[in-house]
Design a protein around this motif. Structure first.
Motif, PDB file in Angstrom:
ATOM      1  N   UNK A 108       9.349   0.829  -4.246  1.00  0.00           N
ATOM      2  CA  UNK A 108       9.419  -0.622  -4.129  1.00  0.00           C
ATOM      3  C   UNK A 108      10.555  -1.049  -3.217  1.00  0.00           C
ATOM      4  N   UNK A 109      10.428  -2.225  -2.679  1.00  0.00           N
ATOM      5  CA  UNK A 109      11.435  -2.769  -1.786  1.00  0.00           C
ATOM      6  C   UNK A 109      12.501  -3.529  -2.540  1.00  0.00           C
ATOM      7  N   UNK A 110      13.636  -3.658  -1.871  1.00  0.00           N
ATOM      8  CA  UNK A 110      14.739  -4.462  -2.382  1.00  0.00           C
ATOM      9  C   UNK A 110      15.489  -5.023  -1.187  1.00  0.00           C
ATOM     10  N   UNK A 111      15.936  -6.251  -1.322  1.00  0.00           N
ATOM     11  CA  UNK A 111      16.702  -6.850  -0.226  1.00  0.00           C
ATOM     12  C   UNK A 111      18.033  -6.124  -0.069  1.00  0.00           C
ATOM     13  N   UNK A 112      18.518  -6.047   1.167  1.00  0.00           N
ATOM     14  CA  UNK A 112      19.857  -5.512   1.399  1.00  0.00           C
ATOM     15  C   UNK A 112      20.859  -6.577   0.962  1.00  0.00           C
ATOM     16  N   UNK A 113      21.745  -6.192   0.079  1.00  0.00           N
ATOM     17  CA  UNK A 113      22.728  -7.126  -0.448  1.00  0.00           C
ATOM     18  C   UNK A 113      24.130  -6.646  -0.129  1.00  0.00           C
ATOM     19  N   UNK A 114      25.026  -7.595   0.091  1.00  0.00           N
ATOM     20  CA  UNK A 114      26.428  -7.236   0.249  1.00  0.00           C
ATOM     21  C   UNK A 114      26.965  -6.829  -1.122  1.00  0.00           C
ATOM     22  N   UNK A 135       2.703   3.946  -7.212  1.00  0.00           N
ATOM     23  CA  UNK A 135       2.615   2.510  -7.450  1.00  0.00           C
ATOM     24  C   UNK A 135       3.565   1.799  -6.489  1.00  0.00           C
ATOM     25  N   UNK A 136       3.026   0.818  -5.766  1.00  0.00           N
ATOM     26  CA  UNK A 136       3.821   0.061  -4.801  1.00  0.00           C
ATOM     27  C   UNK A 136       3.741  -1.425  -5.152  1.00  0.00           C
ATOM     28  N   UNK A 137       4.746  -1.947  -5.868  1.00  0.00           N
ATOM     29  CA  UNK A 137       4.788  -3.391  -6.115  1.00  0.00           C
ATOM     30  C   UNK A 137       5.046  -4.117  -4.792  1.00  0.00           C
ATOM     31  N   UNK A 138       4.325  -5.181  -4.537  1.00  0.00           N
ATOM     32  CA  UNK A 138       4.465  -5.882  -3.249  1.00  0.00           C
ATOM     33  C   UNK A 138       4.525  -7.381  -3.485  1.00  0.00           C
ATOM     34  N   UNK A 139       5.561  -8.013  -2.926  1.00  0.00           N
ATOM     35  CA  UNK A 139       5.729  -9.456  -3.082  1.00  0.00           C
ATOM     36  C   UNK A 139       5.602 -10.215  -1.758  1.00  0.00           C
ATOM     37  N   UNK A 140       5.139  -9.518  -0.720  1.00  0.00           N
ATOM     38  CA  UNK A 140       4.985 -10.167   0.571  1.00  0.00           C
ATOM     39  C   UNK A 140       6.211 -10.099   1.453  1.00  0.00           C
ATOM     40  N   UNK A 141       7.286  -9.492   0.972  1.00  0.00           N
ATOM     41  CA  UNK A 141       8.533  -9.435   1.732  1.00  0.00           C
ATOM     42  C   UNK A 141       8.543  -8.279   2.730  1.00  0.00           C
ATOM     43  N   UNK A 142       9.462  -8.347   3.667  1.00  0.00           N
ATOM     44  CA  UNK A 142       9.652  -7.269   4.633  1.00  0.00           C
ATOM     45  C   UNK A 142      10.047  -5.975   3.918  1.00  0.00           C
ATOM     46  N   UNK A 143      10.885  -6.093   2.887  1.00  0.00           N
ATOM     47  CA  UNK A 143      11.295  -4.909   2.129  1.00  0.00           C
ATOM     48  C   UNK A 143      10.090  -4.256   1.456  1.00  0.00           C
ATOM     49  N   UNK A 144       9.163  -5.053   0.958  1.00  0.00           N
ATOM     50  CA  UNK A 144       7.951  -4.508   0.349  1.00  0.00           C
ATOM     51  C   UNK A 144       7.074  -3.819   1.392  1.00  0.00           C
ATOM     52  N   UNK A 145       7.038  -4.377   2.605  1.00  0.00           N
ATOM     53  CA  UNK A 145       6.289  -3.733   3.687  1.00  0.00           C
ATOM     54  C   UNK A 145       6.898  -2.373   4.029  1.00  0.00           C
ATOM     55  N   UNK A 188      -1.504  -0.581  -5.042  1.00  0.00           N
ATOM     56  CA  UNK A 188      -0.741  -1.723  -4.553  1.00  0.00           C
ATOM     57  C   UNK A 188      -0.785  -2.810  -5.626  1.00  0.00           C
ATOM     58  N   UNK A 189       0.383  -3.270  -6.027  1.00  0.00           N
ATOM     59  CA  UNK A 189       0.492  -4.217  -7.145  1.00  0.00           C
ATOM     60  C   UNK A 189       1.203  -5.494  -6.717  1.00  0.00           C
ATOM     61  N   UNK A 190       0.651  -6.616  -7.123  1.00  0.00           N
ATOM     62  CA  UNK A 190       1.347  -7.886  -6.983  1.00  0.00           C
ATOM     63  C   UNK A 190       1.369  -8.540  -8.354  1.00  0.00           C
TER      64      UNK A 190
END
Length: 151
Positions: free
Chosen positions: A118-124, A5-15, A34-36
């Motif tokens: 799934x993707x996640x933004x890189x956070x400090x 399962x790949x949740x995708x929100x259109x972000x680069x991390x999701x790609x 592929x899930x939105x």
């Protein structure tokens, strides 16, 4: 591993997560789902008001907005769907409405997925502390199956 399962929100991390899922699917002969998820809790008041008329109710306006968001999601996923199918990987896509983390976990269970990627933004470090409620974190904490978070 039969289903990823790949949740995708259109972000680069999701790609990036989708790219990783393609690698796994090729190696293991898995199907990609592929899930939105359209978050129906977020409907800006000004947008809602634009849909209201004397003949429509707030619920009708919300339904119209969700329908438009689902159409936009379908368009956003089009190229990603093509990318997967061009690789010869079995795949399908699901559009859901609700709380993203809850829907991801529920759909993973319903579909009997073996893995969520799934993707996640890189956070400090400071941002990570503030992001305790992030979707990826909630999914990783509540899912009964393994979750790979790509950033």
């Amino acid at each position: 591993m039969s289903k990823i399962l790949v949740p995708h929100d259109g972000s680069e991390a999701s790609d990036k997560a989708l790219d990783k899922a393609i690698e796994f699917a090729k190696a293991l002969g898995s199907e990609i789902i592929l899930l939105n998820v359209v978050d129906d809790r977020f409907v800006p008041p000004s947008t809602t008001l634009a849909f209201l008329s004397e003949k429509s109710s707030l619920e009708d306006a919300k339904t119209q907005i969700v329908r438009l968001l689902k159409q936009a999601a379908e368009g956003m996923l089009k190229d990603r769907i093509q990318k997967v199918t061009n690789q010869g990987i079995k795949m399908r896509h699901i559009l859901a409405v609700g709380s993203p983390a809850e829907e991801i976990v529920a759909i993973a269970d319903n579909e009997k997925a073996s893995l969520i990627i799934m993707g996640s933004r890189r956070l400090s470090t400071k941002e990570k502390i503030k992001a305790l409620g992030s979707v990826a974190r909630r999914v990783s904490e509540t899912s009964s199956i393994p979750v790979m978070i790509v950033n």
